[in-house]
Every structure is written in structure tokens, then in C-alpha cells.
Design an enzyme around this catalytic site. Structure first.
Site, PDB file in Angstrom:
ATOM      1  N   ASP A  35       0.876  -1.178   0.000  1.00  0.00           N
ATOM      2  CA  ASP A  35       0.000   0.000   0.000  1.00  0.00           C
ATOM      3  C   ASP A  35       0.903   1.214   0.000  1.00  0.00           C
ATOM      4  O   ASP A  35       2.113   1.102   0.166  1.00  0.00           O
ATOM      5  CB  ASP A  35      -0.927   0.000   1.229  1.00  0.00           C
ATOM      6  CG  ASP A  35      -2.237   0.729   0.951  1.00  0.00           C
ATOM      7  OD1 ASP A  35      -2.195   1.935   0.637  1.00  0.00           O
ATOM      8  OD2 ASP A  35      -3.305   0.101   1.031  1.00  0.00           O
ATOM      9  N   TYR A 143     -17.102   6.986  -9.649  1.00  0.00           N
ATOM     10  CA  TYR A 143     -16.683   5.658  -9.187  1.00  0.00           C
ATOM     11  C   TYR A 143     -17.395   4.574 -10.007  1.00  0.00           C
ATOM     12  O   TYR A 143     -16.773   3.629 -10.500  1.00  0.00           O
ATOM     13  CB  TYR A 143     -17.025   5.549  -7.708  1.00  0.00           C
ATOM     14  CG  TYR A 143     -16.804   4.209  -7.057  1.00  0.00           C
ATOM     15  CD1 TYR A 143     -15.544   3.636  -6.971  1.00  0.00           C
ATOM     16  CD2 TYR A 143     -17.874   3.522  -6.462  1.00  0.00           C
ATOM     17  CE1 TYR A 143     -15.342   2.422  -6.332  1.00  0.00           C
ATOM     18  CE2 TYR A 143     -17.682   2.317  -5.817  1.00  0.00           C
ATOM     19  CZ  TYR A 143     -16.423   1.765  -5.758  1.00  0.00           C
ATOM     20  OH  TYR A 143     -16.234   0.564  -5.114  1.00  0.00           O
TER      21      TYR A 143
HETATM   22  C1  AKB Z   1     -19.105   2.595  -1.734  1.00  0.00           C
HETATM   23  O1  AKB Z   1     -20.051   2.852  -0.974  1.00  0.00           O
HETATM   24  O2  AKB Z   1     -18.614   3.410  -2.508  1.00  0.00           O
HETATM   25  C2  AKB Z   1     -18.554   1.187  -1.717  1.00  0.00           C
HETATM   26  C3  AKB Z   1     -19.167   0.333  -2.767  1.00  0.00           C
HETATM   27  C4  AKB Z   1     -20.581  -0.074  -2.651  1.00  0.00           C
HETATM   28  O3  AKB Z   1     -18.516  -0.027  -3.707  1.00  0.00           O
HETATM   29  N1  AKB Z   1     -18.727   0.597  -0.432  1.00  0.00           N
END
Ligand code: AKB
Length: 317
Positions: A35, A143
Site C-alpha cells: 500500500d 466511481y
Molecule cells: C461505496 O459505498 O462506494 C462502496 C461500494 C458499494 O462499492 N462501499
């Protein structure tokens, strides 16, 4: 050939427990934790640790070469809430690091790759109940976009270059040993800490916000189970749906009240509510169950009992 495993992101919530678990099976010296920052003392004390910034592909390659690594678990990611604050940084971290690892596998330097996706790869147009393995995705977070793109790249590298890459779409993961950071599902961990420390918690997700979740021991078993499965059983090379339990904040509170009757829950939703609203509520994981025999063990009350028991000791209460 002897398996030597490199875990990228060993200081994170999943990395901590995965390293300790893999070391029991493969031997302490055959699991290299890495890490950008030091890991949990148990990880640091039980086997090799290398400092790696995953943006530096040469450094990953150097460590792979040094230990003759055969498998990489690449767990580093900027999670949903943090990546909304730093979209470009989140995209760069999540994607560039994946390419470093996939390219090592493409060049024959490693034999197997694990890379996690997430329920964040789905979006507001995805069916929320019994979300199928193959369905509309259209993620609305940075994300989620990075996870969806990453899944497609994994699939591409598998079919085009024969890379043995395997992946799971993690739900929210609940654990006591190491804390999550920067996710939308983090409330489901914080609530247990605050229940023990203060007897009350204010949730940043609203009442009724149902999300797929899983207790860490199940998540670790699933991860290693998928990596240990025979290659021909792993038919999905984007990422597998994985289900454990689905609940909303008030359901966790009811479960905690079975052990701490006076526990109180309040709600103060923030920007993470919108992210949660875009995600599925209940996942259909038939493909994982059929292809490589996945089955979850923990329900909500069993998890609550174990969380409270272990956190009490951890917090010295
Ligand atoms: C998040 O909340 O971003 C993560 C996921 C669900 O990938 N825990």
C-alpha cells in the site's frame, strides 16, 4: 508453480482481512502486502510488506519481479463519495492502476488477477429489485463509471489476450477490524461504532434507503472462492453480481436494539443520499451461485452479534 500473491491496497478495509486470510492458506511469506501507507499491525507483523503507489506501474512490476508474484489482488480504489469530490483524480487512480496490472498479466508476468467491481456500476435506470447479472447499467457516479469501464476492460483483456482476470461486484461491506473510507455504504459500519460509544447514531442515508450489503467474512470467502475456482467455471469475465443481505438504516437499528435496547437512530441525509438512490436494492446473484458455488452465511442479526462482540473488545468497552 508455487503461488505467490501480491495484494495492492493491503491497508484498506478489505485488503487488511484478505491478506491475513490468504496468509493462512498460502503461507505468510507467499503473500506480499502493499500500500502507499503502512497496513494494520497484524498485517505488518505477519509477512512481507512493500510500499507501492499503484499509479507507478514500474514499481508494481519491480515488486512482481522481486518476489516472482503469480497472482495480484488489486483492491486500490477511490470510492463513491470521495470520487464525487475529486472526479478526475478518482478516474485516474481507478483506471490507470487497473491497466498497470492487466498489462503485467498480458505480458505473462503474472498468471491471475483479481479486481473488484461494485454495485456502483449500476445506475438509476437499472431494475432495483433482483437486479440481473446482465441489465441496463448507466452509472451516475465517477466511481461507478470507472467500475463499469473497468469491467469492460477486464472482459476485453480476457477475450483478446487470454488474461485470467476475475471480479465481483461488491455490495457495501461491513467489518470491525478495519474501517472503510469514502463510501456511500460506510454508515453501516459507523452505526455499530457509535452504538457502542454513544448509544445513538445519525445516519447520512435516509430511512428506507435499502442497499445490498455483506459481512466481511462472506466477502473474503467469495473473493478467494472465485479466485480458487477452475478457470472454465468462471464464465463471467466482466464481474459477478454478489448478494448477501439487503437492509435500510432502520433495519440495522432494530437489529442493534436486540443487543442494546436503548439505541437511538436519527436521520440527516447528505449528498450521499443521491448516490444511494441510484443503486440497486436487492441483487440477483444466480450466476455466481451456479458457476462457482457461491452461498452467503451471515444474515443481519448474526452479523450484528459478531460486530458488537468484536468491536467491544477492539474499543476496550
Ligand atoms: C461505496 O459505498 O462506494 C462502496 C461500494 C458499494 O462499492 N462501499
Amino acid at each position: 508453480m508455487k503461488d505467490v500473491i501480491l495484494v495492492l491496497g493491503a491497508s484498506g478495509q478489505i485488503g487488511t482481512e484478505l491478506v491475513l486470510n490468504l496468509r493462512q492458506t498460502y503461507g505468510d511469506s507467499n503473500v506480499i502486502a502493499s500500500d502507499i501507507k503502512d497496513a494494520h499491525p497484524d498485517v505488518m507483523a505477519s509477512g512481507p510488506f512493500e510500499s507501492i503507489n499503484v499509479m507507478d506501474g514500474n514499481r508494481i512490476a519491480e515488486v512482481v519481479d522481486k518476489y516472482k508474484v503469480t497472482q495480484v489482488y488489486h483492491l486500490v480504489a477511490m470510492l463513491s463519495a470521495t470520487a464525487e469530490r475529486m472526479p478526475e483524480k478518482g478516474w485516474a487512480l481507478n483506471m490507470e492502476s487497473l491497466f498497470h496490472v492487466l498489462n503485467l498479466a498480458k505480458d505473462g508476468k503474472i498468471q491471475k488477477v483479481y479486481w473488484p467491481s461494485s454495485i456502483a456500476c449500476f445506475g438509476p435506470n437499472t431494475p432495483k429489485q433482483n437486479t440481473p447479472q446482465h441489465t441496463i447499467m448507466e452509472p451516475s457516479t465517477v466511481y461507478g463509471i470507472s467500475k463499469q469501464a473497468g469491467e469492460q476492460w477486464c472482459n476485453y483483456y480476457h477475450h483478446k489476450y487470454g488474461v485470467d482476470v476475475r471480479s465481483i461486484r461488491y455490495p457495501g461491506i461491513i467489518s470491525w477490524k478495519s474501517e472503510p473510507g469514502g463510501g456511500t455504504t460506510d454508515y453501516a459500519v459507523e452505526i455499530y461504532y457509535e452504538a457502542l460509544r454513544k448509544g445513538e447514531y445519525t445516519s447520512f442515508l435516509d430511512k428506507g434507503t435499502m442497499l445490498p450489503m455483506m459481512y466481511m467474512p462472506d466477502a473474503i470467502r467469495a473473493t478467494i472462492g472465485l479466485m480458487d475456482a477452475e478457470a472454465e467455471k468462471v464464465k463471467v469475465r466482466t464481474s459477478y453480481n454478489l448478494a448477501g443481505i439487503s437492509f435500510a438504516p432502520e433495519h440495522v437499528a432494530e437489529s442493534i436494539q436486540k443487543f442494546i435496547p436503548d439505541f437511538k437512530l436519527d436521520f440527516e441525509p447528505d449528498f450521499r443520499q443521491q448516490i444511494a438512490n441510484s443503486w440497486p436494492q436487492i441483487i440477483d446473484d444466480t450466476a455466481a451461485r451456479t458457476d462457482w458455488g457461491w452461498a452467503h452465511e451471515y444474515d443481519l442479526d448474526k452479523m450484528t452479534e459478531d460486530m458488537l462482540k468484536n468491536l467491544k473488545v477492539k474499543l476496550g468497552l
